[in-house]
Design a protein around this motif. Structure first.
Motif, mmCIF file in Angstrom:
data_model
loop_
_atom_site.group_PDB
_atom_site.id
_atom_site.type_symbol
_atom_site.label_atom_id
_atom_site.label_comp_id
_atom_site.label_asym_id
_atom_site.label_seq_id
_atom_site.Cartn_x
_atom_site.Cartn_y
_atom_site.Cartn_z
ATOM 1 N N ASN A 1 13.692 35.841 18.081
ATOM 2 C CA ASN A 1 12.301 35.461 17.894
ATOM 3 C C ASN A 1 12.204 34.096 17.200
ATOM 4 N N ASP A 2 12.990 33.888 16.152
ATOM 5 C CA ASP A 2 12.977 32.622 15.423
ATOM 6 C C ASP A 2 13.405 31.455 16.310
ATOM 7 N N ALA A 3 14.270 31.751 17.281
ATOM 8 C CA ALA A 3 14.747 30.708 18.196
ATOM 9 C C ALA A 3 13.787 30.468 19.352
ATOM 10 N N GLY A 4 12.705 31.244 19.401
ATOM 11 C CA GLY A 4 11.738 31.082 20.474
ATOM 12 C C GLY A 4 12.216 31.632 21.805
ATOM 13 N N LEU A 5 13.171 32.562 21.768
ATOM 14 C CA LEU A 5 13.764 33.085 23.003
ATOM 15 C C LEU A 5 13.200 34.431 23.433
ATOM 16 N N VAL A 6 12.652 35.181 22.495
ATOM 17 C CA VAL A 6 12.278 36.555 22.798
ATOM 18 C C VAL A 6 11.169 36.638 23.840
ATOM 19 N N GLY A 7 10.389 35.571 23.990
ATOM 20 C CA GLY A 7 9.301 35.585 24.956
ATOM 21 C C GLY A 7 9.704 35.154 26.354
ATOM 22 N N ARG A 8 10.943 34.682 26.525
ATOM 23 C CA ARG A 8 11.387 34.291 27.863
ATOM 24 C C ARG A 8 11.413 35.500 28.784
ATOM 25 N N PRO A 9 10.900 35.379 30.013
ATOM 26 C CA PRO A 9 10.865 36.537 30.923
ATOM 27 C C PRO A 9 12.234 37.159 31.163
ATOM 28 N N ASP A 10 13.278 36.330 31.323
ATOM 29 C CA ASP A 10 14.604 36.889 31.585
ATOM 30 C C ASP A 10 15.149 37.625 30.364
ATOM 31 N N VAL A 11 14.892 37.084 29.175
ATOM 32 C CA VAL A 11 15.317 37.753 27.946
ATOM 33 C C VAL A 11 14.535 39.045 27.759
ATOM 34 N N ARG A 12 13.230 38.986 27.982
ATOM 35 C CA ARG A 12 12.407 40.185 27.825
ATOM 36 C C ARG A 12 12.833 41.283 28.773
ATOM 37 N N GLU B 1 15.845 41.821 29.979
ATOM 38 C CA GLU B 1 17.118 42.375 29.514
ATOM 39 C C GLU B 1 16.901 43.280 28.305
ATOM 40 N N LEU B 2 16.079 42.850 27.379
ATOM 41 C CA LEU B 2 15.802 43.664 26.193
ATOM 42 C C LEU B 2 15.108 44.955 26.567
ATOM 43 N N THR B 3 14.118 44.869 27.444
ATOM 44 C CA THR B 3 13.363 46.061 27.849
ATOM 45 C C THR B 3 14.260 47.050 28.579
ATOM 46 N N ALA B 4 15.142 46.544 29.430
ATOM 47 C CA ALA B 4 16.035 47.431 30.193
ATOM 48 C C ALA B 4 16.925 48.253 29.278
ATOM 49 N N ASN B 5 17.226 47.727 28.084
ATOM 50 C CA ASN B 5 18.108 48.426 27.150
ATOM 51 C C ASN B 5 17.375 48.932 25.908
ATOM 52 N N ARG B 6 16.036 48.917 25.976
ATOM 53 C CA ARG B 6 15.179 49.435 24.898
ATOM 54 C C ARG B 6 15.452 48.738 23.563
ATOM 55 N N LEU B 7 15.745 47.461 23.627
ATOM 56 C CA LEU B 7 16.031 46.689 22.424
ATOM 57 C C LEU B 7 14.772 45.980 21.927
ATOM 58 N N CYS B 8 14.716 45.785 20.618
ATOM 59 C CA CYS B 8 13.603 45.056 19.995
ATOM 60 C C CYS B 8 12.268 45.768 20.252
ATOM 61 N N GLU B 9 12.326 47.083 20.352
ATOM 62 C CA GLU B 9 11.120 47.870 20.573
ATOM 63 C C GLU B 9 11.015 48.931 19.483
ATOM 64 N N ASP B 10 10.283 50.009 19.769
ATOM 65 C CA ASP B 10 10.053 51.042 18.768
ATOM 66 C C ASP B 10 11.227 52.000 18.586
ATOM 67 N N LEU B 11 12.132 52.041 19.569
ATOM 68 C CA LEU B 11 13.255 52.971 19.475
ATOM 69 C C LEU B 11 14.119 52.623 18.272
ATOM 70 N N ASP B 12 14.394 53.620 17.442
ATOM 71 C CA ASP B 12 15.223 53.458 16.242
ATOM 72 C C ASP B 12 16.590 54.065 16.519
ATOM 73 N N PHE B 13 17.617 53.220 16.642
ATOM 74 C CA PHE B 13 18.942 53.697 17.015
ATOM 75 C C PHE B 13 19.623 54.486 15.901
ATOM 76 N N SER B 14 19.030 54.522 14.725
ATOM 77 C CA SER B 14 19.622 55.302 13.637
ATOM 78 C C SER B 14 19.061 56.719 13.580
ATOM 79 N N GLN B 15 18.114 57.042 14.467
ATOM 80 C CA GLN B 15 17.484 58.358 14.495
ATOM 81 C C GLN B 15 17.959 59.135 15.719
ATOM 82 N N VAL B 16 18.586 60.262 15.486
ATOM 83 C CA VAL B 16 19.174 61.019 16.591
ATOM 84 C C VAL B 16 18.149 61.433 17.625
ATOM 85 N N ASP B 17 16.944 61.794 17.199
ATOM 86 C CA ASP B 17 15.944 62.219 18.163
ATOM 87 C C ASP B 17 15.441 61.055 19.010
#
Length: 241
Positions: free
Chosen positions: A150-161, A163-179
């Motif tokens: 985000n600080d690098a101004g990359l998170v809004g790029r369509p290709d980056v978005r 890739e992140l969405t496909a792997n549920r990254l930078c969203e609400d999913l908390d990888f430290s919660q088993v459920d």
């Protein structure tokens, strides 16, 4: 590495063979890292995250192309197409794709035990129980990674978005919660896909238990499969410099 691994048969074989180097015991499938959860705790995990944050750059395998872009931003280097990961079909997918008729594809369903285990909620929960601090560090590290994108101004790029969405990254999913992690495998649609995938293999319960250690029975309510011996380490790979 992290604990006593001499009880591991593979390690013992390495140690008893004078022609083997010390690296042999370090790279076997049951080296000392398997014992790490016995004595590592929150303080160790927090220290690991702090040490990781001190690096000028680290990337996530699940966001490979975004990581390449971030590295280029941090180190001010030029990129070309060869620097990015290409999406490639697996050999199994190519086999299926080569069949021209849909009826042929249905007859040629491929058995993939690895895919079955990946979608097995009982295996997921067993892995989480055995490697909870790995998931904790991954969640913290992935949030740092997202902030840097985000600080690098990359998170809004369509290709980056994408890739992140496909792997549920930078969203609400908390990888430290088993459920959050394993609950995704326990929805009705996920259970149906899992059972269809397992049916492709034509193995009975005893074979699954003997060879893979798991046989989830998602009979309502879904998600009550018995947990058995821990599986492979969790997904989530870090690369740093």
């Amino acid at each position: 590495m992290f604990g006593d691994s001499t009880a591991c048969a593979q390690v013992s074989k390495c140690l008893n063979n004078s022609s083997k180097s010390g690296a042999c015991a370090m790279t076997t499938g049951c080296h000392g890292y398997r014992n790490a959860s016995k004595y590592l705790g929150r303080a160790h995990a927090e220290n690991a995250v702090a040490n990781l944050a001190d690096h000028a750059f680290f990337g996530l395998l699940e966001a490979y192309n975004a990581s390449v872009l971030l590295a280029a931003h941090v180190f001010d280097v030029d990129l070309d197409d060869d620097d990015f990961a290409k999406s490639r079909e697996s050999s199994q997918q190519r086999t299926l794709s080569s069949s021209s008729s849909s009826s042929t594809k249905k007859k040629n369903k491929v058995c993939s035990p690895q895919r079955v285990l990946r979608d097995d909620a009982s295996a997921c929960r067993a892995v989480f129980a055995a490697h909870a601090w790995d998931f904790y560090v991954y969640e913290k590290a992935h949030r740092i990674f997202c902030d840097r994108l985000n600080d690098a101004g990359l998170v809004g790029r369509p290709d980056v978005r994408r890739e992140l969405t496909a792997n549920r990254l930078c969203e609400d999913l908390d990888f430290s919660q088993v459920d959050h992690v394993c609950g995704l495998l326990e929805t009705p649609d996920a259970v149906r896909r899992f059972l269809d995938q397992r049916d492709n293999c034509k193995y009975d319960e005893a074979t699954w238990e003997k060879n893979y250690g798991f046989y989830w029975k998602p009979n309502p309510p879904a998600g009550q499969g018995a947990q058995r011996r821990p599986g492979p380490p969790p997904p989530g790979s870090l690369a740093f410099h």
